[in-house]
Structure formats: structure tokens, C-alpha cells
Design an enzyme around this catalytic site. Structure first.
Site: not given
Lengths: 743, 225
Positions: B87, B197, B195
Site C-alpha cells: 500500500c 497482513e 494488504h
């Protein structure tokens, strides 16, 4: 020091009454000077002093064994076990948002976050209940679009997820939107700090943004008076502050580091009333005094007057109380995070707040610190119910043109266009996010980051329609709605915060609404064993002398004790049985206060449907249990718009149709009788489920089955899921954004 | 195996601890690298996480590229070290010239946070280990400036050199070629808008991001050249 009597017009122009001026005169034993008057005017403003509402707020239940900090501090704090505490607070930023929507909303988010990290907690969630004028009003659309962008622009950047909220459009908010923001944070219990200045000789360090001329007297000019046609425009704009999320982010990280290292003995955010509030509050809470050197305040421009420095509401500032030996380290951490830090005060032992031009320079003001708080006026304003109350309550709210299918299409609304603009996932806690009944966040230990296996449920709720019809029962129903929303994600209520948005307190009917709402909230909070740990009162929400419908908003937090799988949520699959659990209204149930009555039938009065609070407590407890046990396939609270809208929301969310029988006609489909939840379960589980509800004294009724691609509600409504989905999904982007969303 | 991962923290970064938690959960040992330091220490991989480095003021990543740590990242990347920009990290990598192109405002001119489906278009990179071209992943996006843009010749080159790592299956932001992530020629530097994560547990709705981080951990640090 000048003690010359002031021209009477000065205190009035600052928003103080003649009686209040006389009280100040008496407290000081002399006439106040201009600076002192400015300080009293901001601290005794409605916004800071709660002078009209305090007498009623005392009736709210505020205690429970798990409450660590109740109302009156920067945020409420509860003990959630394992050495973890949760700080929570809600605030309004209504009037700034009416004038400058983006910055009003942005600084609303910034302010509430500082309240949370002031307590030593890292903010981990925001919720934003928003209320605007009708979508066909261009100015209301401009306000709505700006506010949503402001929450998004500030909240995302500062790095706190927005995990839920509300979005409501109604005529009553034309010209006076309600922008409430709730924030929640977690902290180790032992790190809890309070906004107290103690220890004579300790230093008050101003951290963060420089002080400018923005927001001078915001609390007294903006927050404590209504709007009229003329003032909608430019003349109040200088009282709106401008937010800088990057400054706030660095300030937040620096403050948390100061707290981690144990470098501060007390810390306080600067919000309404700026340095005046922060210095006097910390000093009076700590039973101390303070010398404040205005010349040491890092300012944004040359030549600012002392009263401007003392009352400016420039954003992104904190006041830390530190021991002299810790100062170097405090400055070092501030410098690493690139934030300014100035020693502006010294804690003294005499209880006096002295404003000086240089610590050894001229005394510009001197007053007992506690008088700014403890001696603030407290009004028992006249209150009376509306004269035509009996007549209003006798109206039948079910009349009007009826086309149930068209009405349902008009009432369904998917808020995804709004919440997809908010980061709602940061910190990896969001198990259930916006667009659901309640949010559910994994609870992790703030010291280690390890999962506790538990989760926090949260919701914000308000309903001006119910509260207009009956502020007492309406508010109790709002609390019940909040409890039911977190029950649907498996959380048991622990605490409530409230944001009481009302009209002009000088109108007796408004004070009656406030008083009734407080009583309704008290009854419900006692029944659900959820104490009120903090709140905010926003008065003077009026336009051209017309008050908004009473809008108490509650934020609730609760605990899911053991989370191993996501809760069922509202996603349906085919071939499930649908059961309506909770209070079962009869066929003559009132439609008063429903969205149908207000938005389609055109009647805003009548008497609310009967509401059995204790039945609702049993229902909520039972729903919480079945969700915790993952015993059902889907669950959804019946709220705004009634049963038909709740069923349509489930169908749209899942892309699965349903056949419902036994509910024909608009009264059955759209009434907003409280305390009801729709549950979906497999046919094989039905019998044991109904046996269990019966044993528990929780009413339950089988209403239909899932399947197909249409929503069929008896003989009244037959709509394709595609049509419903388009109606729900496209309304907000078409009105506020870029037209139809892709896909 | 790249066990030691440095996760860069600029003022304004906000996904650093999420990224560290996700990596540690997979058995890695992640630590914060402060933007003002010029030595990353002994790390086997570097992640530039999401957030708003320096407030995204001026232009996303435009100030961050001048932070002292970025010289070290360039050297590390030049030597073949695995670098993942997520990002805002992707934006920083383009500003720093470690990846071509730029990220401009979403076509809808709104911030977007939601689950997106992406598809592996190339696995010849540090997040593609164990994956196959065509694999579909559900991973959330969270950005205002995620609309990838580059010159036509660059796009041709990216395609010819097999450097388009992910494409959206339903383009949310107007990216050219539906691009969600790209790599450098060698495949050791990857930038992606989604993302990973945030997709590391079914409690969060998806664990499709796990394999990407696992790949980063499993990729051997290339020998210095």
C-alpha cells in the site's frame, strides 16, 4: 493587574449573563479583567460546564464493580479482566460540522482520540453516528459528503479504524446535522493516568501544534448557541478549527511513549476552551494551582493577545505534567517525533491559576483554579411537556397511502458506500465491522499483543423518531437496541456512554425531553446492568428557533467471553427456517415513531408500541448465548424500518430469497416494536430451539423459510433480490457520490 | 530462510505493528526500522508497510523517499534482498525509483476499504513461492491512491518481463491493466496495494495473505553482488 470594572457589554458579548458576571465578581471579590472574563466565559459555557443538564445527569446510574473511571474525566474506563482496561468516550461536533463539514468532522475525530490517549490508552476504534438533513436538500448533501470525507480523511490518516456508526437523513437535521464520534482504546490497568497536576514545582509542558487564532471561543460562540439564517454563513467560520491528522498521529505516538516510560504524572488534552481548560482542570483535579506563562506558548503568529492564547482551540495539542528531572527525556522523545514542546506552566500549592507574561513577569490574570469548574453555574431550567401532548399521542400513525413493495424499496439502504471510505480493519481486530448489527473486535493484551480469546462488542444507536414520540420510552428502546445489536455478535453489555443531542435548553419542552430521556436511559441501563461511564451533552441544536427532534445517542461496549469462530452474522443460505425471537406485537400494534410513519405515512406522532423492558433483557441474554455457542446459522436485529426491512437486509446481504407467512399489510411489516431478533437455523434444529426458547420464557415464532431469488412476504410483497439490492446499494452513491457503483 | 524482517516505520506509518504481528505469527522475527536510521542492521528481508508516511503530504511517498533508511533499502534491493512494499509502501517504492510507474487517486475519487479478489499474474518474485499463475486470493484494499499508472512502454515491458504480480478481478480503482502489484525485473522487490497482513486469519475474513508473507520469509536472501 487591571481590576477596573468592565463595560457590561463585554461579558454579554462573551456569552455570560449578568447574573453569571455577578457570581464571578463575588468569587474574586473584585471585578474581573478582560482576560479573566474570557476564561470564565469559555469554562462556564454550556459546552464545558453542562450547566443546564448537570442536574438531570446526576440521575444516571454510573457505578459497577468493573467501572474504574466514571463520568467527569476525559473518558470512562472499565476493567475488562486480565489486567486490561478499556477507555471509551463519545462526543458531538455538530455545530462546527454545520459550518465547515470536512474540518468539523475531522476535528471531531481528532478531539475524541485525544480524550482516549489522555487516559493512557491507545485508541483502537472509532464509531461515527451521523445525522443529516434530507437527501433531496442540496445543502444537506453537501454537509453529508463533507462530513463523511472528513471522518475518512482524518481517521484513516491518523490510523484508527472506524468500525461502525449510523447514517440517518431526516428533515429535523436540515441546517443542524449531528456529527457524533465515539472512540475506544485499550490500556494496561496499571498505566491508567488521570488529568491531574500535582507535585509543587512540577512542570506543565505543552506538546504538539502551535497555538493560533483558530477556534477562539468555539465552545461559547458555536457550541452554546443555535443557528439562524444569517449565521449559517461566514461569521462563525473563524471559530471552526482546522485539523492535521499527521500532527495528531505524531502527538499520539509521542504521548504513548511518554506514558510507556512513566515520564508524566498527569496528562490532559486540549479541546474546548484550550489552555484555560487544560491548566485549570489539571490543577483543580489535583488540588493544586498553576502559574502559566503565556509568553512561552509556541504560537502560530505574532502578536496574539493573552486571551487568544488562553482560549484558542487550535487542534492537536496536549498538556503533560512532568517532574523537572524528566524534562530532558520528554523533550528528546518530542523531538524524535518532530513535535514542539514548551514548558508553559509550573504547579503551585496555592490553588490559584495565575496567567503571567514571563514566569517572573506581569500577572495578567489570577483566579482560584477550582472556580472555573466547581463554581460553574448549575441551572434548574423550567421544563414542561408540550401542551398538545395528549392530542399528539392519540393520533394513529398507520394511515396514509400504502404500497408495501414500493415502501420497502424506499426504506432499504445499504451504508457500504459510506463505510467503505473508512479504514475499518487496522490493528487486525475487526472480526465484525460496519454494516452489521454490532462491531466485534478481538481483544488483545496491550502489553504483549497476544490474543485473550475474548472480544469486545460495540454499537452506537439513536432514534429521533421514537424519542420525539416519547422521549422516555424512546430512549429506553434506544438502549435496548444497542444491547440487542451487541447481543447479535455475542457480547454482554458492560458500559454505556451517551451523547445527548437536544435543542435549546431555554425552551421548557426541550428540558422536558432531556429529563425524560435521562429517566428512560436510567431505567434501561439499570435493567441491562450497564452503567453510564461518560457522556457529552450537545444543546442549542436548532435552526431558526426550531429545535431538532430529541436525539440521545448511546454507545455501548460489551464482552464476548470466548471467541473461536466469527459469529453467525446475517448471511443466509437456502433451506433455513426463520424464527422471530422476542416480543411479538399484536395485530393492532402502533406504528408511531416508525420510519414508515415518518417517511411514507407522514405522521410523526401517536403512541409508541408497548415495550416490555424485562422481556427484552431476557431476549438479549438468550440471543447472546446462542450467538456465543454458534447455535444458529444467522441472526439479525429488527430495528429501523421494522421486520420487512430487517428481512430485506438479510436477503440483500446474502443474495438469498425467502418466503415469509403470517405478516400481511404495512402494520405487520413496518412497525418498530422493540426487542426483536430474526434467527435462521436448520430445520432439524427447529424443534429443540423452540423448546428451549419456551423454557427460557423468550417468545419465538416460526415465520418462514429461506430460498429462491425473491423476497416473498405473504401476499403483500414479492420483490426480486436484484431489485432490492439495486435499491439498497445505489441510493447513497447516487445522491452523494458518483452514481451507480460498479459491479 | 529470511527469518529476520525489518519493518520500516516513518512518522505516519500505521500498519507496522500489524505487519510485524503477522510475520511473527508465521515464525519470522520482525522488528521496527526507524526511518531516520541509515543502517537496517542484520535483516533478511525488508517490508515497507501501509499508512500515511509523513502524512502523505505533498504526494504519497514523496517525502518518505528522502528518509535516511531509504538509501539502505536501495542498496539492500540492489544486492538482491527481498523488499515488499504494501500500500503506502508500494507508493514509497515508486517514488524512490525502485519500481516504475505511480499510484494516483482512485477513479471514483473516494478512499476504498474493502475485500477484493486478486489473481496471481506472475509468481517469479518474492511473494510467489508455492503459488501458481491464476491463483485467486481474497485480500483487502485500503487506499485513496491505488490507481496504478505508467507509460505504455513501461506496461509493455512489465508484461514482457513477467513483472505484473497481481491483477484485480474486478478493478476497484481504475488501475491500468487491472494491476494490483508489480515487481522489479529481478523479482526481489514487490509492491502491492492490497494488504496481505489483513488476510491472515479466518476471524478477519480471509487468510489468503498468509502464503505471500510465508513466501517472503522462505525466500533466501540473494548473495551480494
Amino acid at each position: 493587574m487591571s481590576v477596573a470594572p468592565e463595560d457590561a457589554s463585554v461579558h454579554r458579548s462573551l456569552g455570560l449573563t449578568d447574573e453569571e458576571y455577578e457570581t464571578i465578581h463575588g468569587l474574586l471579590g473584585r471585578h474581573p479583567n478582560h482576560l479573566e472574563l474570557a476564561m470564565y466565559s469559555v469554562m462556564w459555557s454550556e459546552h464545558c460546564s453542562y450547566k443546564s443538564s448537570k442536574i438531570h445527569l446526576k440521575r444516571l446510574p454510573t457505578e459497577a464493580p468493573w467501572v474504574l473511571v466514571g463520568p467527569g474525566e476525559n473518558a470512562g474506563v472499565i476493567d475488562v479482566g486480565d489486567g486490561i482496561a478499556v477507555a471509551i468516550r463519545i462526543e458531538s461536533h455538530n455545530h462546527p460540522s454545520a459550518i465547515e463539514p470536512y474540518q468539523g468532522a475531522a476535528t471531531g475525530v481528532g478531539g475524541i482520540l485525544r480524550d482516549i490517549f489522555t487516559m493512557g490508552a491507545r485508541p483502537i476504534a472509532v464509531m461515527d453516528p451521523l445525522r443529516f438533513g434530507p437527501l433531496d436538500d442540496p445543502r444537506s448533501r453537501w454537509i453529508a459528503e463533507g462530513v463523511i470525507s472528513g471522518v475518512s480523511g482524518y481517521g484513516n490518516s491518523v490510523g484508527v479504524p472506524t468500525v461502525g456508526g449510523e447514517i440517518v437523513f431526516d428533515e429535523t437535521y436540515r441546517g443542524n446535522p449531528l456529527v457524533n464520534v465515539l472512540a475506544m482504546g485499550v490500556l494496561p490497568v496499571e498505566r491508567l493516568v488521570l488529568g491531574r497536576a500535582s507535585g509543587v514545582g512540577n512542570l506543565a509542558v505543552l506538546l504538539g501544534a502551535s497555538t493560533g487564532r483558530d477556534g477562539i471561543g468555539g465552545v461559547s460562540v458555536l457550541a452554546s448557541a443555535g443557528f439562524d439564517e444569517a449565521s449559517q454563513n461566514a461569521d462563525k467560520r473563524p471559530s471552526v478549527q482546522v485539523g492535521d491528522p499527521f500532527e495528531e498521529k505524531r502527538l499520539l505516538e509521542a504521548c504513548l511513549e511518554l506514558l510507556d516510560e512513566g515520564l508524566v504524572t498527569g496528562i490532559q488534552d486540549l479541546g474546548g476552551a484550550g489552555i484555560t481548560c487544560a491548566t485549570s482542570e489539571t490543577a483543580s483535579r489535583g488540588g493544586a494551582g498553576m502559574d502559566v506563562d503565556v509568553s512561552a506558548i509556541h504560537s502560530r503568529e505574532e502578536g496574539m493577545e493573552p486571551f487568544e492564547l488562553m482560549t484558542s482551540e487550535s487542534q492537536e495539542r496536549m498538556l503533560a505534567i512532568v517532574e523537572p528531572g524528566s524534562l530532558d527525556r520528554v523533550l528528546e522523545i518530542s523531538s524524535r517525533w518532530e513535535i514542539s514542546a514548551s514548558v508553559i506552566g509550573r504547579v503551585t500549592g496555592d490553588g490559584q491559576l495565575r496567567i503571567l507574561d514571563g514566569f517572573d513577569g506581569e500577572v495578567l490574570a489570577e483566579l482560584p483554579a477550582s472556580t472555573l469548574h466547581d463554581d460553574a453555574p448549575e441551572y434548574e431550567r423550567p421544563l414542561s411537556p408540550p401542551e398538545n401532548l395528549i392530542e399528539r399521542r392519540s393520533l394513529d400513525a398507520s394511515s396514509g397511502p400504502v404500497d408495501c413493495a414500493a415502501d420497502l424499496l424506499a426504506l432499504v439502504r445499504d451504508p457500504a458506500w459510506v463505510y467503505s471510505q473508512y479504514d475499518h480493519q487496522l490493528f487486525l481486530n475487526t472480526v465484525v465491522g460496519p454494516g452489521s448489527d454490532g462491531a466485534l473486535l478481538r481483544l488483545r493484551d496491550p502489553r504483549t499483543g497476544h490474543e485473550t480469546g475474548r472480544a469486545l462488542g460495540m454499537s452506537t444507536d439513536g432514534n429521533h423518531r421514537w424519542c420525539h414520540v416519547d422521549p422516555r420510552q424512546g430512549t429506553a428502546m434506544v438502549v435496548a437496541e444497542a444491547v440487542m445489536n451487541i447481543a447479535c455478535v455475542g457480547a454482554e453489555p458492560m458500559a454505556v456512554v451517551n451523547c445527548l443531542n437536544f435543542g435549546n435548553p431555554e425552551h421548557p419542552e426541550v428540558m422536558w425531553q432531556l429529563s425524560e430521556a435521562v429517566d428512560g436511559m436510567s431505567e434501561a441501563c439499570r435493567a441491562f446492568n450497564a452503567p453510564v461511564v461518560g457522556g457529552n451533552v450537545s444543546l442549542y441544536n436548532e435552526t431558526n428557533a426550531v429545535d431538532i427532534a430529541p436525539t440521545p445517542v448511546v454507545g455501548i461496549i460489551g464482552m464476548h467471553p470466548k471467541l473461536s469462530n466469527p459469529p453467525p452474522g446475517m448471511t443466509l443460505s437456502p433451506d433455513l427456517t426463520l424464527v422471530l425471537v422476542g416480543q411479538q406485537p399484536n395485530e393492532n400494534v402502533s406504528m408511531a415513531g416508525s420510519r414508515w410513519a415518518w417517511e411514507i405515512g407522514g405522521c410523526k406522532d401517536g403512541s409508541l408500541p408497548e415495550f416490555d423492558l424485562f422481556q427484552t433483557v431476557r431476549t438479549a441474554e438468550y440471543v447472546t448465548e446462542i450467538v456465543q455457542r454458534n447455535q444458529v446459522e444467522a441472526v439479525h436485529d429488527v430495528g429501523d424500518g421494522g421486520l420487512a426491512v430487517a428481512l430485506a437486509e438479510m436477503a440483500v446481504h446474502s443474495g438469498v430469497g425467502m418466503h415469509i407467512s403470517g405478516f400481511d399489510g404495512h402494520r405487520a411489516l413496518f412497525n418498530e416494536s422493540g426487542g426483536r431478533v430474526i434467527v435462521a437455523l436448520s430445520r432439524t434444529d427447529l424443534e429443540s430451539f423452540l423448546r428451549e426458547t419456551s423454557n427460557r420464557g423468550v417468545p419465538a415464532q416460526t415465520i418462514g423459510n429461506t430460498g429462491g431469488s425473491s423476497l416473498v412476504l405473504g401476499s403483500t410483497i414479492n420483490l426480486s433480490i436484484d431489485d432490492l439490492t439495486r435499491a439498497a446499494r445505489d441510493e447513497l452513491p447516487q445522491a452523494l457520490g458518483q452514481g451507480t457503483v460498479s459491479g | 530462510m529470511s527469518r529476520h524482517v525489518g519493518v520500516i516505520r516513518f512518522p505516519g506509518t500505521n500498519c507496522e505493528f500489524d505487519t510485524i504481528d503477522a510475520i511473527n505469527e508465521l515464525g519470522g522475527e520482525a522488528k521496527v526500522l526507524w526511518h531516520g536510521d541509515s543502517d537496517p542492521g542484520d535483516v533478511d528481508a525488508i517490508v515497507i508497510p501501509g499508512g500515511f508516511a509523513h502524512g502523505d503530504y505533498l504526494r504519497c511517498g514523496a517525502i518518505a523517499r528522502f528518509s535516511p533508511i531509504m538509501d539502505a533499502v536501495s542498496t539492500f534491493a540492489r544486492n538482491g534482498g527481498p523488499v515488499l512494499g504494501i500500500c503506502n509502501g508500494f507508493q514509497v517504492l515508486t517514488e524512490a525509483g525502485l519500481l516504475p510507474g505511480a499510484l494516483q487517486k482512485n477513479a471514483g475519487l473516494k478512499f476504498l476499504c474493502r475485500m477484493e479478489q486478486i489473481q496471481f499474474a506472475s509468481t517469479a518474485n518474492v511473494v510467489g513461492l508455492g503459488a501458481s499463475v491464476g491463483d485467486l486470493l481474497n485480500i483487502p484494499i485500503n487506499h485513496f491512491e491505488g490507481n496504478y499508472v505508467c507509460a505504455k512502454e513501461t506496461l509493455k515491458q512489465l508484461e514482457a518481463e513477467n513483472r505484473i504480480v497481481f491483477r484485480y478481478t474486478d478493478n476497484p480503482n481504475g488501475s491500468i491493466g487491472d494491476i494490483a502489484g508489480i515487481s522489479n525485473k529481478r523479482g526481489n522487490v514487490v509492491g502491492m496495494m492490497p494488504h496481505p497482513e489483513r488476510a491472515t486469519s479466518m476471524l478477519l475474513g480471509s487468510n489468503d495473505g498468509t502464503s505471500l508473507l510465508q513466501s517472503l520469509l522462505s525466500t533466501g536472501r540473494a548473495p551480494s553482488t
